[in-house]
Design a protein around this motif. Structure first.
Motif, short mmCIF file in Angstrom:
data_model
loop_
_atom_site.label_atom_id
_atom_site.label_comp_id
_atom_site.label_asym_id
_atom_site.label_seq_id
_atom_site.Cartn_x
_atom_site.Cartn_y
_atom_site.Cartn_z
N HIS A 169 9.76 6.45 3.03
CA HIS A 169 10.35 5.91 1.82
C HIS A 169 10.96 7.04 1.01
O HIS A 169 10.38 8.09 0.86
N SER A 200 -4.24 5.55 2.47
CA SER A 200 -3.57 6.14 1.32
C SER A 200 -2.07 6.00 1.46
O SER A 200 -1.46 6.64 2.31
N GLY A 201 -1.51 5.14 0.63
CA GLY A 201 -0.06 5.01 0.60
C GLY A 201 0.55 6.13 -0.22
O GLY A 201 -0.05 6.58 -1.20
N PHE A 202 1.72 6.57 0.18
CA PHE A 202 2.38 7.61 -0.63
C PHE A 202 3.88 7.57 -0.44
O PHE A 202 4.39 7.06 0.56
N ILE A 203 4.55 8.09 -1.42
CA ILE A 203 6.00 8.26 -1.38
C ILE A 203 6.28 9.72 -1.68
O ILE A 203 5.67 10.30 -2.58
N GLU A 226 12.35 7.55 -2.82
CA GLU A 226 12.39 6.84 -4.08
C GLU A 226 13.36 7.51 -5.04
O GLU A 226 13.41 8.72 -5.15
N SER A 265 6.49 11.42 -5.13
CA SER A 265 5.31 11.52 -6.00
C SER A 265 4.53 12.80 -5.77
O SER A 265 3.79 13.25 -6.64
N CYS A 270 2.48 6.10 5.42
CA CYS A 270 3.81 6.61 5.11
C CYS A 270 4.83 5.48 5.13
O CYS A 270 5.86 5.54 4.46
N ILE A 291 0.86 -1.20 0.00
CA ILE A 291 0.00 0.00 0.00
C ILE A 291 0.89 1.25 0.00
O ILE A 291 0.61 2.22 -0.68
N GLU A 350 1.89 3.08 -3.47
CA GLU A 350 1.06 4.27 -3.28
C GLU A 350 -0.40 4.00 -3.63
O GLU A 350 -1.05 4.75 -4.34
N LEU A 351 -0.90 2.89 -3.09
CA LEU A 351 -2.29 2.52 -3.34
C LEU A 351 -3.21 3.31 -2.42
O LEU A 351 -2.82 3.74 -1.34
N VAL A 405 12.47 1.53 -4.12
CA VAL A 405 12.08 2.10 -2.84
C VAL A 405 13.12 1.73 -1.80
O VAL A 405 13.55 0.59 -1.72
#
Lengths: 393, 393
Positions: free
Chosen positions: B193, B329-332, B195, B335, B301, A321, A325-326, B204
């Motif tokens: 993370h 909500s996954g995020f890097i 990237e 992005s 995160c 996830i 970045e789901l 990652v």
């Protein structure tokens, strides 16, 4: 006018005497293991026509002020009804059916007589009705008049133009964020969550049967068509070859029988997926995560595979996830109603009438056959939205 | 001008000879079990000052056209460096360190000489530097000039005004959707993370150490302050009592030591939570789901507890994502950079300079002590963002 028979479909006993498919609250992770015995027409539920009703206001049963007499036309049959057939002492967030009383569920009826200014004879009402040919009601707030300018069969307002259609449209609009050329995977759809508000408690009716809840159901098949209208490639699963054929006929680019074909193999070949419409959860959700594209959107409409087990499936790749970045978005149709209902009512009946959105129904005629319809839905034998046609008008 | 020593911190050997903390791709759910031996200064990595460099352009080492000479001032020390100390044959999505070569990581340096029009002497550059006192570089695209009008210590641009601060702000703005009076739970923050893009592959770098990744780190402590600025009640966890005191001092309403206090008990008493900032995953994520309010937002995160195990924790209440209508909500950070970087650069240094956003640093002086800083971060001994001060200017 002489009184007429007022047939009812009564709930007699908890199937097998044990709670089955309890409608566990999502927060309750410690639900006890449960057996899944099926209800049995003639035994745990039965048709009864011993009562009569006088349909003439000048007759023996004049309506009290504020009440209205409704002739029930169609009743919805849904997997979640099974969860109401339980020991009422079992903690849950929806009431159990009452032994000796009729079953009840969403339906459509026509007003025959009214002593309430809200409705007039001839109005067609949508709301929760007893499984009964005629009912006298008193709460106008519990019902809504359906105009049906398109002249659709009333039953459609229990399916693609009702809650299942709303579920598909609301979830798709709120959470899918489709972009032309993307790939969507639609696993499920007959069931979703319906939420009722009762004082101080909101509860969730989890649909009970996995087999009935794949893309061939009204939610899934509507989602497929919304996705195709948005220019997506659609992968869809169903539990029989004839259902797979139906999914192809409404536009699914890749349709497969999840009972005979490995979901992961399909996703590996046809993915990665940008959108996942989940009504299954568990192992299928894990596969969707594995074959998800970066920034994929998961619309979490249901996780039916996880509702009736004491040992939920162990999803092992949740960390993706973050890395991929789901986004996973859970939703219940009632929460999005205020936002989208006007658009839904203004567009869906027309789109259905024009054949732009297609649907399937499993129509069972006669209230006396309601029990059979209920069992068929529990066993996944229905193909499309199951409705009982109580009367033609 | 005579040549001067050019000290370097070299990578000598894989700690214990086995891969540790491999930077597994999120999709790789079949990572082999790994041992977690620690790197050892003087053994697996060592300071070396045998090289010299002539800093005078008219001297023995004139700069080639297009190159620029940089004096390294500060280097970031992060948990993820451990993952680069592995057998390079082990499949991963970030390169392993090269035995015999210096370590490298994000840092700040000042340009001494330049034969490249992009930079002039005195410019302070942010980018990836060798663990080396002086470096000659040639790719201006790999570095960015930091203006630092606020006169902050340069190291701050590796922490709260750098990637960790960006992570906190971008994730908070994109996914938290705070409403005044709500409750947030912040578990983690030192790591996130990062990237990197290399041709055709994005990979990652998962931060390796759980102990270093609670709310006391630069991400978590910044998130706490953003949440307080938005009028929220904040629950925060850290791994020692002095860190807990720090979290309270920057505004956390409820701060607790997760090693000695049961997270579930705290959430039961202080929740439900509307926002969860997750850098931990696993059992803590399960607790957050259990004590989440309806419509809670989970900013994913990181799930650091799940990176270094062959048997991820079995989260048993995922179905509540539907029933509680949660969003995960996954995020890097990279992005979201295009969307928020301008605002970040325009506001964060000022907010930090004005004391509106506070931070902690663990400063280690002298490149020769880099190895000790690396080990401290692996063992969670650092308190705040760990940096090596290579030179004062």
């Amino acid at each position: 006018m002489a009184p007429v028979k007022n047939g009812r479909y009564l709930y007699l006993a908890i199937p097998d005497g044990t709670p089955v498919h309890p409608l566990t609250h999502p927060a309750n992770t410690n639900a006890a293991p449960i057996r899944t015995e099926f209800p049995e027409p003639g035994k745990t539920m039965v048709y009864d026509d011993s009562q009569t009703i006088d349909l003439d206001q000048d007759g023996a049963t004049p309506l009290e002020h504020g009440t209205f007499l409704v002739k029930v036309l169609v009743l919805s049959v849904d997997p979640y009804l099974r969860g109401k057939m339980r020991d009422p002492k079992i903690e849950s967030y929806t009431p159990a059916f009452v032994v000796g009383e009729p079953l009840y569920n969403y339906g459509i009826g026509v007003v025959l007589l009214s002593e309430n200014a809200a409705f007039k004879p001839g109005d067609h009402l949508y709301g929760v009705f007893m499984f009964q040919q005629y009912v006298v009601e008193s709460d106008p707030g519990a019902f809504r008049v359906i105009e049906n300018r398109e002249g659709l069969p009333w039953s459609v307002y229990l399916g693609v133009c009702g809650m299942p259609g709303e579920t598909a449209m609301y979830g798709w609009k709120e959470h899918a964020h489709p972009n032309k050329g993307e790939t969507a995977f639609v696993t499920a759809g007959a069931g979703t969550h319906i939420e009722h508000s009762i004082p101080h408690i909101s509860y969730v009716l989890g649909f009970a049967d996995r087999a009935a809840s794949r893309a061939s159901g009204p939610v899934g098949s509507t989602v497929i068509q919304l996705a195709k209208a948005d220019g997506l490639k659609v992968i869809a699963s169903a539990g029989s070859d004839d259902k797979v054929a139906w999914l192809s006929s409404i536009g699914a680019d890749v349709a497969f029988n999840y009972k005979t074909v490995d979901t992961r193999a399909v996703l590996e070949r046809e993915g990665p997926i940008d959108i996942y419409w989940d009504n299954v959860g568990g192992e299928t959700l894990e596969a969707a995560i594995e074959y998800a594209a970066r920034h994929a959107r998961f619309t979490e409409c249901g996780m039916i595979s996880q509702y009736n087990t004491a040992q939920p499936y162990h999803i092992k790749n949740l960390k993706s996830i973050v890395g991929k970045e789901l986004s996973l978005s859970g939703f219940i149709v009632t929460s999005l109603r205020a936002k989208y209902e006007a658009e839904f009512r203004a567009t869906f009946p027309r789109r259905v009438a024009e054949g732009e959105i297609r649907y399937r129904e499993e129509r069972v005629h006669g209230l006396g056959n309601a029990g059979r319809a209920i069992v068929d839905v529990q066993r996944g034998r229905n193909f499309g939205k199951s409705v009982v046609v109580v009367a033609d008008e």
